[in-house]
Motif scaffolding. Structure first.
Motif, PDB file in Angstrom:
ATOM      1  N   ARG A 251      41.930 -14.670 -31.498  1.00 17.67           N
ATOM      2  CA  ARG A 251      40.839 -14.848 -32.296  1.00 17.67           C
ATOM      3  C   ARG A 251      41.148 -16.384 -32.661  1.00 17.67           C
ATOM      4  NH1 ARG A 251      39.800 -14.200 -37.426  1.00 17.67           N
ATOM      5  NH2 ARG A 251      37.973 -14.185 -38.682  1.00 17.67           N
ATOM      6  N   ARG A 253      42.158 -19.260 -32.443  1.00 18.54           N
ATOM      7  CA  ARG A 253      42.042 -20.324 -30.586  1.00 18.54           C
ATOM      8  C   ARG A 253      40.788 -20.932 -31.363  1.00 18.54           C
ATOM      9  NH1 ARG A 253      43.727 -24.179 -29.297  1.00 18.54           N
ATOM     10  NH2 ARG A 253      44.827 -24.771 -27.616  1.00 18.54           N
ATOM     11  N   ASN A 254      39.515 -20.460 -31.874  1.00 18.01           N
ATOM     12  CA  ASN A 254      38.033 -20.409 -31.180  1.00 18.01           C
ATOM     13  C   ASN A 254      38.635 -21.299 -33.045  1.00 18.01           C
ATOM     14  OD1 ASN A 254      35.774 -21.109 -31.396  1.00 18.01           O
ATOM     15  ND2 ASN A 254      35.548 -19.156 -32.531  1.00 18.01           N
ATOM     16  N   ARG A 256      35.635 -22.853 -33.845  1.00 14.63           N
ATOM     17  CA  ARG A 256      35.129 -22.397 -35.107  1.00 14.63           C
ATOM     18  C   ARG A 256      34.870 -21.396 -36.192  1.00 14.63           C
ATOM     19  NH1 ARG A 256      29.554 -23.382 -32.568  1.00 14.63           N
ATOM     20  NH2 ARG A 256      30.321 -23.946 -30.184  1.00 14.63           N
ATOM     21  N   GLN A 264      41.302 -28.509 -35.123  1.00 14.27           N
ATOM     22  CA  GLN A 264      42.008 -27.957 -33.439  1.00 14.27           C
ATOM     23  C   GLN A 264      43.033 -28.678 -33.085  1.00 14.27           C
ATOM     24  OE1 GLN A 264      40.250 -26.476 -30.564  1.00 14.27           O
ATOM     25  NE2 GLN A 264      42.085 -27.193 -29.413  1.00 14.27           N
TER      26      GLN A 264
END
Length: 328
Positions: A251, A253-254, A256, A264
């Motif tokens: 989860r 890793r996103n 947003r 990132q």
């Protein structure tokens, strides 16, 4: 309806445990009553001293001591909390402390002596920077999690209740403080207090490159009588914690979902240095080196009577080689 085994779990309110806390993942055959309201020091005391919980996130240092003292606790190789520690060594800026060896002969405060963060820092200072732990005068604010008799040669003072190591540092009664958290004088911008390491992140990265250690702070403790009566609980709990971690990491890793501009880049930087899963569970070679180092520090500093093998500290969680992931 099949009745599940009811167990109380005390742990931190971490994202890495979120799927367990919110019930998205549950261990097979177990109904967990999950408590997240206590701070770490209180939770460890209530588990090891008062035996209030069946399962608990527990200080690695005091768990090692509890095992050495023969107390009825075991642990799973689940490590909910890790943290590099170079940024948690604080100094009074008026004491002429410019480098770690300047701590030799100084008065250094700790919340309490056994805490895992401080055990790591004492060991690092001794082995990485040439500051023997018994070259320092230690002042502890809180009662220890485990009964503690200072070993011979250790200069150790228990402070009275009206003393705070943070205030003593700011006012110059102490030269330095090693602490598990960011202390109030730093948060408040007190000009009398600074960091021992001016660039702790650089020191931590260099430390990891030398040692491969991302310091383990906590383990998953469990009452021994539960293991003896319900041995199947051990692999089932381990799998649930491991699955929760995997779900969380997928989860997160996103980018947003996190309101950080360079999230990132931070994720990629971590992966490049620490590897794809720096929070891994189990007695992997890297985790063995990590925990054996901590056990060595504990023995060297007189907290335990012998270097306890990891097989005595951690329960076997294997379900058999290449087993546990077949289709049902």
């Amino acid at each position: 309806m099949t009745k599940k085994l009811e167990l109380t779990l005390a742990c931190g309110n971490y994202d890495i445990l979120r799927p367990l806390i919110d019930g998205t993942i549950s261990p097979d055959g177990i109904e967990l009553n999950i408590l997240t309201g206590s701070d770490s020091a209180t939770r460890h005391w209530r588990f090891l001293r008062n035996r209030e919980y069946d399962v608990a996130e527990c200080s690695a240092s005091t768990y090692i001591i509890a095992r050495d003292q023969g107390l009825p606790f075991r642990a799973l190789p689940v490590f909910p909390h890790r943290r590099f520690r170079h940024g948690f060594a604080y100094i009074n800026v008026n004491k002429g402390i410019k480098k770690p060896t300047d701590l030799i002969g100084k008065k250094v405060g700790v919340k309490f002596y056994q805490v895992t963060a401080i055990l790591w820092l004492r060991g690092m200072l001794e082995h990485e920077y040439g500051v023997p732990h018994n070259s320092i005068e230690w002042y502890a604010e809180l009662d220890e999690d485990m009964p503690f008799t200072p070993p011979p040669g250790l200069k150790f003072t228990k402070l009275p209740d009206d003393k705070s190591v943070e205030k003593m540092l700011a006012e110059g009664e102490l030269d330095a403080v090693l602490h598990p958290d960011i202390i109030d004088p730093i948060v408040d911008g007190d000009p009398r207090v600074g960091l021992l390491f001016q660039d702790p992140k650089a020191e931590e990265k260099a430390y990891f490159k030398r040692t491969g250690i991302f310091p383990i702070m906590h383990v998953l403790g469990i009452k021994e009588e539960i293991v003896e009566k319900y041995p199947w609980v051990v692999p089932n709990l381990y799998k649930a914690f491991d699955d929760a971690k995997a779900m969380t990491m997928k989860r997160l890793r996103n980018p947003r979902i996190v309101p950080l501009a360079w999230y990132q880049e931070a994720w990629d930087e971590q992966a490049a240095l620490l590897g794809p899963d720096p929070w891994e569970y189990g007695l992997t070679p890297q985790n063995r080196n990590n925990f054996e180092t901590l056990v060595g520090y504990s023995h060297e500093q007189g907290l335990i009577s012998r270097k306890i093998p990891l097989e005595e500290l951690f329960l076997e969680v294997s379900q058999g080689r290449k087993r546990g992931r077949f289709r049902t």
